[in-house]
Design an enzyme around this catalytic site. Structure first.
Site, mmCIF file in Angstrom:
data_model
loop_
_atom_site.group_PDB
_atom_site.id
_atom_site.type_symbol
_atom_site.label_atom_id
_atom_site.label_comp_id
_atom_site.label_asym_id
_atom_site.label_seq_id
_atom_site.Cartn_x
_atom_site.Cartn_y
_atom_site.Cartn_z
ATOM 1 N N LYS A 95 -6.444 1.695 5.462
ATOM 2 C CA LYS A 95 -6.375 1.440 4.023
ATOM 3 C C LYS A 95 -7.062 0.108 3.751
ATOM 4 C CE LYS A 95 -3.137 1.079 0.139
ATOM 5 N NZ LYS A 95 -1.715 1.128 -0.271
ATOM 6 N N LYS A 116 -8.301 5.478 3.143
ATOM 7 C CA LYS A 116 -8.223 5.212 1.706
ATOM 8 C C LYS A 116 -8.950 3.906 1.408
ATOM 9 C CE LYS A 116 -4.815 4.418 -1.987
ATOM 10 N NZ LYS A 116 -3.382 4.259 -2.312
#
Length: 329
Positions: free
Chosen positions: A202, A254
């Site tokens: 992330k 992400k």
């Protein structure tokens, strides 16, 4: 017989008709590959539009139930739930996320009752929505995120979500050791079948901007001490491998569109499914261009989702999940 001067290899032959292109397609995109992120807010009487994400709302419990049922009917593969508590219920340690009567856990029970095993019910396992400072963890006396104290809270969050009916918990805070601790906590509580979807890579991205409105975030500052630097692909693979070693059942990258190289690298090394999250800023960017008639929204969305799948994602979280499911069927 003289040889033709024209090429014998004509790749266009395999692009000659719709049926031919469908026959030889190398990447599939189906509704089952898509997960719909959904926001449910406490203390509102009707859905609240998110201005930076046109078409997306903070749901009431009732509107969430209706929208979730519609998504399942459309064939979407799963639902990822985010809770938005009232400001007065936020505190320094995210207690509203663990409270059985907190908005996220109540909403999980609603959907578990309504939908059962007709879909895969996922929950965001993080503190940022529930803290008064907006960070993804517990702060120490110097104002820094305390990794180990935060992980202990994540375990409590995950168990509360499993008790409320989540099939999948999604630790998204990028704390060291979070997956192993959550696995141990779930197993000790008897939830050995609850899946961990690890936000393994992330990045600290500018494309999260609209999401902060979506969850009514109280954040000041940034999250760069725990989210990854956008340029660090090797570090991302290290994080993915650590989460796999700790027992992650699914690993996620992400954002998606700016990190397709990381998605592809994850797919190369991961023995478990790989997910990618088409985040709020990616959604807002395409919606804004389409609203100005600069691009064809449907074509751009399907192309972007196909690109994420082509890179190696087995699962794509996208705010277009229901729309795309309709376009694909």
């Amino acid at each position: 017989m003289s040889m033709s001067s024209y090429p014998r290899q004509r790749p266009r032959r395999l692009r000659s008709t719709v049926a031919m292109r469908r026959l030889v397609a190398q990447t599939s995109l189906e509704p089952r590959h898509l997960v719909l992120p959904m926001f449910v807010a406490d203390g509102i009487d009707e859905p609240r539009p998110i201005t930076s994400m046109p078409g997306v709302v903070q749901h009431t419990r009732d509107s969430l139930r209706r929208a979730a049922a519609a998504a399942v009917a459309a064939g979407v593969g799963g639902l990822m739930l985010f809770g938005v508590p009232r400001d007065q219920d936020k505190d320094g340690v995210g207690s509203a996320g663990i409270d059985p009567d907190g908005i996220l856990n109540v909403a999980l029970r609603d959907l578990a009752k309504d939908l059962g095993e007709a879909t895969v019910l996922m929950a965001d396992t993080c503190l940022d929505e529930f803290t008064d400072h907006g960070h993804c963890g517990v702060l120490d006396d110097r104002g820094r995120v305390d990794n180990d104290a935060t992980v202990a809270r994540y375990v409590e969050l995950a168990v509360a979500q499993a008790e409320s009916g989540a099939h999948v918990v999604g630790p998204s805070g990028m704390m060291d050791g979070q997956v192993a601790a959550i696995r141990d906590g779930l197993d000790a509580a008897g939830y050995i079948d609850v899946v961990i979807l690890a936000y393994a890579a992330k990045f600290a991205s500018a494309f999260y901007g609209p999401f902060r409105e979506a969850v009514s975030s109280s954040l000041s500052g940034d999250r760069r001490t725990y989210q990854q630097e956008p340029g660090n692909a090797a570090e991302a693979l290290r994080e993915i491998e650590l989460d796999l070693d700790e027992g992650a059942d699914i690993v996620m990258v992400k954002p998606a569109m700016g990190y397709l190289d990381v998605v592809a690298a994850a797919a190369d090394v991961s023995p478990v499914p790989v997910a990618a999250y088409q985040v709020s800023g990616e959604y807002a960017m395409i919606r804004a261009a389409a609203a100005n008639n600069w691009i064809d929204e449907r074509a751009a969305v399907l192309e972007s989702l196909t690109g994420i799948r082509r890179a190696g994602a087995d699962i794509v979280l996208t705010y277009w999940a229901v729309d795309a499911a309709g376009w694909l069927t």
